[in-house]
Design an enzyme around this catalytic site. Structure first.
Site, PDB file in Angstrom:
ATOM      1  N   TYR A  67      -1.888 -44.071 -39.069  1.00 42.72           N
ATOM      2  CA  TYR A  67      -2.388 -45.279 -38.195  1.00 42.72           C
ATOM      3  C   TYR A  67      -1.708 -45.468 -36.842  1.00 42.72           C
ATOM      4  O   TYR A  67      -2.220 -45.884 -35.681  1.00 42.72           O
ATOM      5  CB  TYR A  67      -2.451 -46.539 -38.953  1.00 42.72           C
ATOM      6  CG  TYR A  67      -3.237 -47.835 -38.249  1.00 42.72           C
ATOM      7  CD1 TYR A  67      -4.554 -48.091 -38.431  1.00 42.72           C
ATOM      8  CD2 TYR A  67      -2.424 -48.852 -37.369  1.00 42.72           C
ATOM      9  CE1 TYR A  67      -5.424 -49.205 -37.793  1.00 42.72           C
ATOM     10  CE2 TYR A  67      -2.938 -49.575 -36.722  1.00 42.72           C
ATOM     11  CZ  TYR A  67      -4.545 -49.926 -36.863  1.00 42.72           C
ATOM     12  OH  TYR A  67      -4.920 -50.799 -36.173  1.00 42.72           O
TER      13      TYR A  67
ATOM     14  N   PHE B  75     -20.243 -44.886 -10.334  1.00 45.35           N
ATOM     15  CA  PHE B  75     -21.097 -44.016 -11.664  1.00 45.35           C
ATOM     16  C   PHE B  75     -21.370 -45.512 -12.535  1.00 45.35           C
ATOM     17  O   PHE B  75     -21.019 -46.355 -12.665  1.00 45.35           O
ATOM     18  CB  PHE B  75     -19.902 -43.499 -12.464  1.00 45.35           C
ATOM     19  CG  PHE B  75     -20.623 -42.976 -13.863  1.00 45.35           C
ATOM     20  CD1 PHE B  75     -21.420 -41.789 -13.475  1.00 45.35           C
ATOM     21  CD2 PHE B  75     -20.238 -43.303 -15.083  1.00 45.35           C
ATOM     22  CE1 PHE B  75     -22.017 -40.920 -14.493  1.00 45.35           C
ATOM     23  CE2 PHE B  75     -20.874 -42.768 -16.003  1.00 45.35           C
ATOM     24  CZ  PHE B  75     -21.875 -41.820 -15.933  1.00 45.35           C
ATOM     25  N   THR B  76     -22.725 -45.179 -13.283  1.00 43.80           N
ATOM     26  CA  THR B  76     -23.301 -46.246 -13.933  1.00 43.80           C
ATOM     27  C   THR B  76     -22.558 -47.076 -14.772  1.00 43.80           C
ATOM     28  O   THR B  76     -22.626 -48.174 -14.647  1.00 43.80           O
ATOM     29  CB  THR B  76     -24.501 -45.632 -14.815  1.00 43.80           C
ATOM     30  OG1 THR B  76     -23.822 -44.572 -15.586  1.00 43.80           O
ATOM     31  CG2 THR B  76     -25.510 -44.904 -14.213  1.00 43.80           C
TER      32      THR B  76
ATOM     33  N   ASP C 101     -10.742 -41.976 -10.971  1.00 47.00           N
ATOM     34  CA  ASP C 101     -11.651 -41.351 -12.239  1.00 47.00           C
ATOM     35  C   ASP C 101     -11.695 -39.939 -12.224  1.00 47.00           C
ATOM     36  O   ASP C 101     -12.169 -39.390 -11.413  1.00 47.00           O
ATOM     37  CB  ASP C 101     -13.021 -41.908 -12.074  1.00 47.00           C
ATOM     38  CG  ASP C 101     -13.942 -41.569 -13.212  1.00 47.00           C
ATOM     39  OD1 ASP C 101     -13.644 -40.512 -13.725  1.00 47.00           O
ATOM     40  OD2 ASP C 101     -15.069 -42.303 -13.170  1.00 47.00           O
TER      41      ASP C 101
ATOM     42  N   LYS D  11     -15.503 -35.065 -21.146  1.00 50.06           N
ATOM     43  CA  LYS D  11     -15.787 -34.152 -19.846  1.00 50.06           C
ATOM     44  C   LYS D  11     -14.578 -33.413 -19.764  1.00 50.06           C
ATOM     45  O   LYS D  11     -14.392 -32.314 -19.656  1.00 50.06           O
ATOM     46  CB  LYS D  11     -16.218 -34.895 -18.365  1.00 50.06           C
ATOM     47  CG  LYS D  11     -17.544 -35.692 -18.640  1.00 50.06           C
ATOM     48  CD  LYS D  11     -17.903 -36.439 -17.491  1.00 50.06           C
ATOM     49  CE  LYS D  11     -19.148 -36.132 -16.701  1.00 50.06           C
ATOM     50  NZ  LYS D  11     -20.225 -36.406 -17.494  1.00 50.06           N
TER      51      LYS D  11
ATOM     52  N   ARG E 156     -31.505 -39.056 -12.447  1.00 46.34           N
ATOM     53  CA  ARG E 156     -30.397 -39.842 -11.530  1.00 46.34           C
ATOM     54  C   ARG E 156     -30.918 -40.252 -10.371  1.00 46.34           C
ATOM     55  O   ARG E 156     -30.659 -39.850  -9.158  1.00 46.34           O
ATOM     56  CB  ARG E 156     -29.436 -38.810 -11.584  1.00 46.34           C
ATOM     57  CG  ARG E 156     -28.607 -38.190 -12.715  1.00 46.34           C
ATOM     58  CD  ARG E 156     -27.469 -39.209 -13.389  1.00 46.34           C
ATOM     59  NE  ARG E 156     -27.990 -40.613 -14.079  1.00 46.34           N
ATOM     60  CZ  ARG E 156     -27.151 -40.848 -14.979  1.00 46.34           C
ATOM     61  NH1 ARG E 156     -25.996 -40.599 -15.355  1.00 46.34           N
ATOM     62  NH2 ARG E 156     -27.506 -42.017 -15.595  1.00 46.34           N
TER      63      ARG E 156
ATOM     64  N   PHE F 115     -31.409 -47.236 -18.287  1.00 47.30           N
ATOM     65  CA  PHE F 115     -31.795 -45.789 -18.435  1.00 47.30           C
ATOM     66  C   PHE F 115     -31.761 -45.326 -19.702  1.00 47.30           C
ATOM     67  O   PHE F 115     -32.357 -44.361 -20.078  1.00 47.30           O
ATOM     68  CB  PHE F 115     -31.120 -44.937 -17.193  1.00 47.30           C
ATOM     69  CG  PHE F 115     -29.766 -45.123 -17.311  1.00 47.30           C
ATOM     70  CD1 PHE F 115     -28.989 -45.928 -16.973  1.00 47.30           C
ATOM     71  CD2 PHE F 115     -28.866 -44.251 -18.186  1.00 47.30           C
ATOM     72  CE1 PHE F 115     -27.636 -46.013 -16.803  1.00 47.30           C
ATOM     73  CE2 PHE F 115     -27.867 -44.228 -18.253  1.00 47.30           C
ATOM     74  CZ  PHE F 115     -26.757 -45.168 -17.487  1.00 47.30           C
TER      75      PHE F 115
HETATM   76  C1  LIG Z   1     -17.293 -39.955 -13.485  1.00 47.92           C
HETATM   77  C2  LIG Z   1     -17.401 -40.508 -14.679  1.00 47.92           C
HETATM   78  N1  LIG Z   1     -17.065 -41.512 -15.091  1.00 47.92           N
HETATM   79  C3  LIG Z   1     -16.962 -42.115 -16.276  1.00 47.92           C
HETATM   80  C4  LIG Z   1     -17.713 -41.827 -17.221  1.00 47.92           C
HETATM   81  C5  LIG Z   1     -17.909 -42.600 -18.523  1.00 47.92           C
HETATM   82  O1  LIG Z   1     -17.334 -41.763 -19.527  1.00 47.92           O
HETATM   83  P1  LIG Z   1     -17.939 -41.771 -21.108  1.00 47.92           P
HETATM   84  O2  LIG Z   1     -19.273 -41.393 -21.103  1.00 47.92           O
HETATM   85  O3  LIG Z   1     -16.994 -41.009 -21.947  1.00 47.92           O
HETATM   86  O4  LIG Z   1     -17.832 -43.256 -21.306  1.00 47.92           O
HETATM   87  C6  LIG Z   1     -18.520 -40.598 -17.101  1.00 47.92           C
HETATM   88  C7  LIG Z   1     -19.496 -40.096 -17.982  1.00 47.92           C
HETATM   89  O5  LIG Z   1     -20.320 -39.301 -17.710  1.00 47.92           O
HETATM   90  C8  LIG Z   1     -18.318 -40.083 -15.544  1.00 47.92           C
HETATM   91  O6  LIG Z   1     -19.277 -38.888 -15.403  1.00 47.92           O
END
Ligand SMILES: Cc1ncc(COP(=O)(O)O)c(C=O)c1O
Length: 482
Positions: free
Chosen positions: A80, A132-133, A223, A266, A389, A455
């Site tokens: 842990y 990013f979404t 990011d 990723k 997208r 989405f």
């Molecule tokens: C550029 C970017 N930032 C953040 C994220 C979010 O990461 P996660 O899907 O691991 O939550 C992604 C996911 O595709 C991404 O492409």
């Protein structure tokens, strides 16, 4: 870019790995593919993989793992607190990303939640090259807004600009002056800007952003989810770095940011995520939120096996023969589609090939979601699952109005070392056929629209019987072929 030349002059990417574990695929008949779409609300996120032939939805958590990553999972230290696996990962973060303090989180959006919770307050503005979404959803969830500050060239589909992900420096300074530095908790730079076609920014651009961050005393957040690929394209495209190693370029980029976060799904072909910094004050500001939302500080919601895979995966991002595989396959697919006249985002970026639904489906108005329609149509005629997208991936504004996307793209993701070249050629073939029969594709409308990140689970239906017409033409041209 691999330099291996073919005697016959063919210019194709050559795999520098061999396949040792395989997964059987199924290509189900077109009638079943239509049922699958109907069951999944014409939303490719909601398909069941038993109906999917080539899964090009995303590279997130779907990159192939290496033998060394698998082996490392076996030496995980279950604890842990104080797990040896964590310390190995911390060392990898320091050696690869050059940051001393590391906070593990269960995936990229968990890092976005923590950053937004710590820094974003009602009325704040977060400038970024592009959203990013999940980053945007968390910032707005905490009462903030975003400002997307790309140069105009970024929105040009057929471009040869090497760095369409660059932040517009003049606009950034203007936005800071208009809104006031105190209302800007951080500037966010996204490596290989996902939603505009996996387009990188240059190191010089990041340096310019850094200068403004220093001038106005604002934190700079990177990011780094697609940092490896961005660094690879910097080596390919930015004169100053053409002799540099992956490690040098990655560390120059992370060194310019106060705070780096990433999706390990990723970046390191594993699961998990993380936040790292060299600044002890920043570390302290965020530290308490990890046990609150994620788990104890030495696992952060990630299984210890994945922590081991993440550590090895981070080192592997420094291997150009690994990191180049996906961009080189993407470039092959983009060029092949482009030669046949299929509108596709150029230059080829990372993460996937991005076909332009705005042009391909110019007869479908944005309110009927051209990119969502094209993604559904492609799955129907090929079993290839891409990702919308475009406007479906956008969120409504604070008054509930649709906000139409700048670009209507269908992303055909090419996860690292997953597909063979003949599979890529199949995608090219079916996409070409669909392009020639594009007039048969019709629009979609929502029947179920969730209020947040619609989405993912939203359900739609076709506005007419266009899927049946597309099937009839497919049968005419392909007979009994799957
Ligand atoms: C550029 C970017 N930032 C953040 C994220 C979010 O990461 P996660 O899907 O691991 O939550 C992604 C996911 O595709 C991404 O492409």
């Amino acid at each position: 870019m691999n330099e291996i030349k073919f005697y016959n002059g063919e210019n194709i990417p050559l795999e520098l790995h061999k396949v040792r574990v395989v997964q059987k695929l199924h290509l189900v008949p077109i009638e079943r593919r239509l049922e699958a779409l109907q069951e999944g609300g014409f939303n490719t996120f909601r398909l069941n993989t038993k109906d999917v032939f080539l899964d090009m939805l995303t590279d997130s958590g779907t990159n192939a793992m290496s033998d060394n990553q698998m082996a490392a999972m076996m030496q995980a230290d279950d604890a842990y607190a104080g797990s040896q696996s964590f310390f190995r990962l911390q060392k990898a973060v320091e050696e690869v990303l050059g940051k001393k303090y590391f906070l593990p989180v269960h995936q990229g959006r968990a890092a976005e939640n923590i950053l937004s919770n710590a820094y974003v307050r009602k009325g704040n503005l977060v400038p970024m090259n592009y959203h990013f979404t999940t980053a945007m959803a968390h910032i707005t969830q905490y009462g903030g807004k975003i400002a997307e500050l790309l140069y105009d060239e970024a929105y040009v589909i057929n471009s040869s600009h090497p760095f369409k992900g660059n932040m517009n420096i003049e606009k950034l300074e203007e936005v800071i002056q208009v809104h006031g530095a105190k209302n800007i908790p951080f500037i966010r730079m996204e490596a290989s800007t996902n939603l505009i076609g996996g387009q990188p920014f240059s190191v010089q651009n990041l340096r310019d952003v850094r200068s403004l961050a220093d001038k106005y005393n604002i934190r700079l957040v990177l990011d780094a989810s697609l940092l490896g690929e961005n660094a690879y394209l910097v080596i390919q495209r930015e004169e100053e770095f053409k002799e540099s190693s992956m490690n040098e370029v990655m560390q120059i980029m992370t060194g310019l940011a106060d705070l780096v976060y990433f999706s390990a799904r990723k970046l390191s072909s594993s699961r998990g995520g993380g936040i790292c910094t060299d600044n002890l004050d920043i570390y302290r500001e965020l530290e308490a939120l990890v046990p609150l939302f994620e788990g104890f500080l030495t696992y952060g919601g990630i299984s210890v096996r994945e922590i081991e895979a993440m550590a090895v995966g981070l080192y592997e991002t420094l291997d150009e023969t690994m990191i180049s595989q996906s961009p080189d396959f993407i470039s092959y697919l983009v060029n092949a589609l482009d030669e046949k006249g299929v509108p596709v985002v150029k230059p080829a970026g990372v993460l996937g090939a991005h076909v332009d639904a705005m042009q391909i489906c110019e007869h479908i108005p944005q309110k009927e979601y051209p990119a969502g329609s094209l993604a559904a149509a492609l799955f129907l005629i090929s079993g290839v699952r891409g990702m919308e997208r475009g406007s479906i991936s956008n969120q409504r504004d604070e008054y509930g109005n649709e906000t139409y996307a700048d670009m209507e793209l269908v992303r055909l993701a090419v996860p690292r070392r997953v597909f063979t070249l003949s599979q890529i050629k199949y995608v090219e073939d079916r996409m070409n056929w669909l392009y020639e029969n594009r007039a048969l594709i019709g629009g979609l409308r929502f029947v179920y629209e969730p209020p947040v990140l619609r989405f993912f689970m939203g359900g739609l239906e076709p506005v007419s019987d266009w899927p049946q017409k597309l099937i009839a033409k497919f049968k005419e041209d392909f007979g009994e072929s799957l």
